[in-house]
Design an enzyme around this catalytic site. Sequence first.
Site, PDB file in Angstrom:
ATOM      1  CG  LEU A  73      -1.805  -1.264   1.367  1.00 20.68           C
ATOM      2  CD1 LEU A  73      -2.686  -1.155   2.612  1.00 20.68           C
ATOM      3  CD2 LEU A  73      -2.661  -1.492   0.140  1.00 20.68           C
ATOM      4  CG  HIS A  74       0.955   3.353  -3.315  1.00 21.21           C
ATOM      5  ND1 HIS A  74      -0.071   4.152  -3.731  1.00 21.21           N
ATOM      6  CD2 HIS A  74       0.947   2.280  -4.149  1.00 21.21           C
ATOM      7  CE1 HIS A  74      -0.661   3.622  -4.781  1.00 21.21           C
ATOM      8  NE2 HIS A  74      -0.079   2.469  -5.053  1.00 21.21           N
ATOM      9  CG  HIS A 117      -3.290   1.343  -1.984  1.00 22.25           C
ATOM     10  ND1 HIS A 117      -1.967   1.152  -2.302  1.00 22.25           N
ATOM     11  CD2 HIS A 117      -4.007   0.601  -2.856  1.00 22.25           C
ATOM     12  CE1 HIS A 117      -1.886   0.316  -3.320  1.00 22.25           C
ATOM     13  NE2 HIS A 117      -3.097  -0.037  -3.678  1.00 22.25           N
ATOM     14  CD  GLU A 152     -11.062   9.684 -11.354  1.00 21.55           C
ATOM     15  OE1 GLU A 152     -10.180  10.549 -11.546  1.00 21.55           O
ATOM     16  OE2 GLU A 152     -12.283   9.936 -11.342  1.00 21.55           O
ATOM     17  CE  LYS A 153      -1.601   3.170 -11.009  1.00 20.45           C
ATOM     18  NZ  LYS A 153      -1.413   2.249 -12.150  1.00 20.45           N
ATOM     19  CD  GLN A 179      -8.805  -2.447 -11.359  1.00 14.08           C
ATOM     20  OE1 GLN A 179      -8.176  -3.447 -11.546  1.00 14.08           O
ATOM     21  NE2 GLN A 179      -8.545  -1.648 -10.330  1.00 14.08           N
ATOM     22  NE  ARG A 197       2.595  -4.671 -12.129  1.00 15.62           N
ATOM     23  CZ  ARG A 197       1.302  -5.033 -12.172  1.00 15.62           C
ATOM     24  NH1 ARG A 197       0.378  -4.115 -12.227  1.00 15.62           N
ATOM     25  NH2 ARG A 197       0.953  -6.309 -12.159  1.00 15.62           N
TER      26      ARG A 197
HETATM   27  O1  PAF Z   1      -6.487  -2.478  -8.587  1.00 16.76           O
HETATM   28  C1  PAF Z   1      -6.103  -3.478  -7.941  1.00 16.76           C
HETATM   29  O2  PAF Z   1      -5.288  -3.398  -7.025  1.00 16.76           O
HETATM   30  C2  PAF Z   1      -6.651  -4.850  -8.332  1.00 16.76           C
HETATM   31  O3  PAF Z   1      -6.851  -4.945  -9.694  1.00 16.76           O
HETATM   32  C3  PAF Z   1      -7.919  -5.246  -7.551  1.00 16.76           C
HETATM   33  C4  PAF Z   1      -9.062  -4.306  -7.887  1.00 16.76           C
HETATM   34  C5  PAF Z   1      -7.650  -5.222  -6.062  1.00 16.76           C
HETATM   35  C6  PAF Z   1      -8.355  -6.651  -7.946  1.00 16.76           C
HETATM   36  O4  PAF Z   1      -7.375  -7.592  -7.636  1.00 16.76           O
END
Ligand code: PAF
Length: 289
Positions: free
Chosen positions: A36-37, A40, A151-152, A156, A190
């Site tokens: 986590l950063h 998050h 939103e990054k 997704q 990453r």
């Molecule tokens: O964005 C993420 O960290 C992942 O894609 C998620 C939503 C936790 C699903 O594994």
Amino acid sequence: MTSVQVAETVKELQLYLEKARISNLTIGFVPTMGFLHEGHASLINTSTKQRDVTVVSIYVNPLQFDPDEDFDKYPKDISSDLDLCNEHGVDIVFMPSEEEMKPFLSEESLKLRGIVKIFEGESRPVHFQGVATVVKALFEIVGSSYAFFGEKDFQQLVLVKQLVDDYLLPVQVIGCPIIRENDGLAKSSRNVYLDSAEREQSAVIYQSLKAGAEAISKGETSIKNIEQLIKKTVETSPLANIDYVAVVDPLTFEIPNSIKNEVRLLVACNFGQARLIDNILAQREVVSS
Ligand code: PAF
């Protein structure tokens, strides 16, 4: 300092959430893969501000990594993750094992819309099917809640909203702004893969997006010109290797014929071993009459 509660099983988590619901408390949910950063932390802060109880899940989902990707070396630091959750007022961290998640992950591939095949989906063929499978399972486990996504990973975010609509999941999905380093690089787990030269040059991604957004605000309407401007800016970095640059409708992800009002500019780019993605909202300047 009391430590945040950790649930390793679905049963433990659901028992906790059941008690909260009996007391009429609302539930905020931040799904993560750990390491986590501040990005998050900002999702967690939004959840704790808006909702009574905040759940964070930490699960590195093997289904969303293509075979040649970084599943085996995905960065981990559980103790620092729990510290961050503690400091930011998380109520419970859900940290299931692969064994625990297995029964909740549908064997059949989900029916997803065309968005899963383009951009990230084209470069990472199994990625979105894997994301959707785990997110659906997590939403079913957590149940009725408000889920916070950065939103990054804009594609997704749109996919998850579609998933909730199509499968009638009892979750409201809330997109939260990108958190950036001082030079504009979007925070991402990453980023640790970048060496110092790559890290320095990676700021070009945000510069390119800003250049695109600025041109649009000044009246540029051609998709091709914007894509070229972004590409040219990224290419000023010798270490950047562009995967794609795109201009899309922020709701449908379709490529418009020309830029009329709001669009999202997307960039995916490799710097050494790191695959970085970023995006920005761009708007034509509204001229009042
Ligand atoms: O964005 C993420 O960290 C992942 O894609 C998620 C939503 C936790 C699903 O594994």
